[in-house]
Design a protein around this motif. Structure first.
Motif, mmCIF file in Angstrom:
data_model
loop_
_atom_site.group_PDB
_atom_site.id
_atom_site.type_symbol
_atom_site.label_atom_id
_atom_site.label_comp_id
_atom_site.label_asym_id
_atom_site.label_seq_id
_atom_site.Cartn_x
_atom_site.Cartn_y
_atom_site.Cartn_z
ATOM 1 N N ASN A 43 2.708 -10.340 11.018
ATOM 2 C CA ASN A 43 2.345 -8.924 10.974
ATOM 3 C C ASN A 43 1.104 -8.654 10.126
ATOM 4 N N GLU A 47 -1.663 -5.773 10.911
ATOM 5 C CA GLU A 47 -2.175 -4.842 9.908
ATOM 6 C C GLU A 47 -3.672 -5.025 9.716
ATOM 7 N N ASN A 108 7.135 -3.252 5.677
ATOM 8 C CA ASN A 108 6.298 -4.402 6.047
ATOM 9 C C ASN A 108 6.206 -5.431 4.930
ATOM 10 N N ASN A 109 5.967 -4.975 3.705
ATOM 11 C CA ASN A 109 5.859 -5.936 2.604
ATOM 12 C C ASN A 109 7.202 -6.590 2.287
ATOM 13 N N GLN A 111 9.541 -7.221 4.517
ATOM 14 C CA GLN A 111 9.754 -8.216 5.575
ATOM 15 C C GLN A 111 8.866 -9.435 5.367
#
Length: 144
Positions: A43, A47, A108-109, A111
């Motif tokens: 990801n 990003e 996100n961070n 994960q």
């Protein structure tokens, strides 16, 4: 193996970033050390593509093709492994979100961190160490 955070990739390629010089110096150090293996959570590339092509954010934003070329470069390096979530890392992400009372902006961070931990990554290069300190699991290499 060292994990990268998205901000490192953005700072490395966005020449007007106040952190570009430090990101480039760290990249040069890593590139010249054949013993360093690099992990990148898949990801981070999404990003990176989203951020580096944002013309509202950057006057010299990348085109989609330029961003994809950068991603292809990283994916084709022998010392780079692209990592994806698995059942364990997904469940840990949810558990950490609950345990630390993290909001939607931390998904996100969280994960990324969970996936890195599942792959025995103990060090993350980031300009945002506060994003990962809560997990008390990683050596955080702040290049600011």
């Amino acid at each position: 193996m060292i994990g990268l955070d998205t901000c490192f990739l953005v700072d490395l390629y966005w020449q007007d970033s106040p952190r570009n010089k430090n990101a480039r110096a760290l990249f040069s150090k890593i590139a010249n050390d054949d013993s360093v293996q690099i992990a990148i959570f898949f990801n981070c590339f999404n990003e990176f593509l989203h951020v580096i092509t944002d013309s509202k954010r950057f006057s010299n934003a990348f085109t989609i093709q330029e961003a994809i070329d950068v991603i292809d470069f990283w994916c084709n390096l022998d010392r780079v492994k692209v990592l994806y979530p698995n059942d364990t890392s997904f469940k840990r992400t949810l558990a950490w979100m609950n345990m630390y009372k993290l909001g939607r902006n931390r998904v996100n961070n969280t994960q990324l961190a969970s996936c890195y931990l599942s792959n025995n990554i103990t060090s993350i290069i980031t300009a945002n160490p506060n994003d990962f300190e809560i997990f008390q699991t990683f050596e955080l290499q702040d290049y600011r």
